[in-house]
Scaffold this motif. Structure first.
Motif: not given
Length: 365
Positions: A260-289
């Motif tokens: 997921q991190f590599e895919a965000a980098s391959s799209l040319g997304l910055s660190y902030a955008k990759s975290m806000v748009l790709i990584v954090l939504p998935q991470a927060l969904k997984m840790v809801i409990p």
């Protein structure tokens, strides 16, 4: 050639479906489970009827003084006589409408945010986070638009519990996310600072944090500078809980596949955008409990503010129990407070299950 006529499938046996099937599967699936089920039912038979008799049948409900409690059951007259104090603390009775209006507005905003297909949720969320707190403070405290001033020393009861838990949750979540990202940072200094912060706060009991914030912090402030006791408690709770939220979020970040991190980098997304748009939504969904467990613990830990003379719901109930007019009402007071804490925690847990089902993206068989 013989031809075979296809018959419709027969229905499953009655013993495998419906109530009977559920009982066989969950309560009587084996001899040991059957014995434990029967023993549990017998214990419930012994315990529930006396509780119902004490709490409802023989209970006293109407009256203003202890003299009205004559039946030998629960004296709910105590709760009724002090109900407003349990809800609002020492907030002036004539100003209770301000508290009710504030929480009504907050409930309406939350309802709009969780309701499906409501347009403009970004604006509603921004208003709730950045504008509503000022409205709530001015309504609670007063001093504007002709509203009488009500100092924070008069706030208490369920009102104070909700303020402490709501502000603590809202402040701890973004702080925890930033700390989790900092702990996974490749910058040594930033990572060291975040690790030190998390380990320091997680290694200290909350009761010590509250005591330090209330008693010790003023000793280190310049002369003439003072912070409100409630504000000190809010800051201490947010800083303390943020460390626990950080560890929960870090677990979610570590569970995200490296691709997921590599895919965000391959799209040319910055660190902030990759975290806000790709990584954090998935991470927060997984840790809801995990987040929900942390928030429930925070809601219950607000009872510790009584050590710095802030009377939340449990604190105001305990204060009422020391009144000579109501001595001996310990069970009724604690049952009342316990039911409120259970109702709120149960509601939070049910909503978290709804969120898990709503954001489930896995393929179930």
């Amino acid at each position: 050639m013989d031809t075979f006529e296809k018959h419709p499938d027969l229905p499953p046996p009655v013993s495998e479906v419906g109530v009977i099937g559920w009982l066989r599967k969950n309560l009587f699936s084996s001899p040991s489970n059957s014995v434990m089920t029967i023993a549990a039912l017998y214990l419930l038979y012994l315990a529930i009827p006396p509780v119902i008799k004490w709490a409802f049948i023989d209970a006293d409900w109407v009256g203003n003084t202890r003299a009205a409690c004559t039946s030998g059951g629960a004296c709910w007259v105590f709760v009724g006589a002090r109900f407003e104090q349990f809800m609002f603390g020492f907030y002036p009775q004539a100003e209770h409408w301000r508290v009710l209006l504030t929480w009504g507005i907050f409930a309406g905003l939350i309802g709009l945010l969780i309701a499906p297909r409501i347009p403009g949720k970004i604006w509603i969320g921004s208003f709730t986070l950045f504008v509503f707190p000022f409205i709530a403070y001015n309504l609670f405290h007063g001093g504007v638009f002709g509203l009488p001033v009500v100092t924070t020393s008069q706030w208490g009861g369920l009102m104070l519990t909700l303020i402490l838990s709501t502000v603590g949750i809202v402040c701890a979540l973004p702080l925890g996310i930033l700390l989790a990202l900092g702990r996974r940072s490749k910058m040594p200094i930033l990572k060291s600072v975040c690790v030190s912060y998390i380990e320091l706060w997680r290694g200290v009991p909350l009761i010590t944090v509250l005591f330090m914030a209330s008693v010790m912090l003023p000793l280190f402030l310049p002369q003439g500078v003072d912070f409100n006791k409630l504000l000190r408690a809010l800051v201490g709770i947010a800083l303390f809980q943020g460390a626990y939220v950080a560890e929960v979020v870090r677990g979610g970040l570590q569970a995200i596949p490296k691709g997921q991190f590599e895919a965000a980098s391959s799209l040319g997304l910055s660190y902030a955008k990759s975290m806000v748009l790709i990584v954090l939504p998935q991470a927060l969904k997984m840790v809801i409990p995990g987040l929900v467990v942390t928030f429930i613990e925070l809601f219950k830990d607000t009872t510790l503010v009584s050590i710095i003379s802030l009377l939340d719901l449990l604190g105001i109930v305990q204060a009422g129990l020391t009144d000579p007019k109501w001595l001996g009402m310990t069970v009724e007071g604690y049952v009342f407070a316990g039911l409120f804490y259970w109702a709120f925690c149960f509601g939070i847990s049910r909503y978290s299950l709804h969120l898990e089902r709503r954001f489930e993206t896995g393929h179930k068989r």
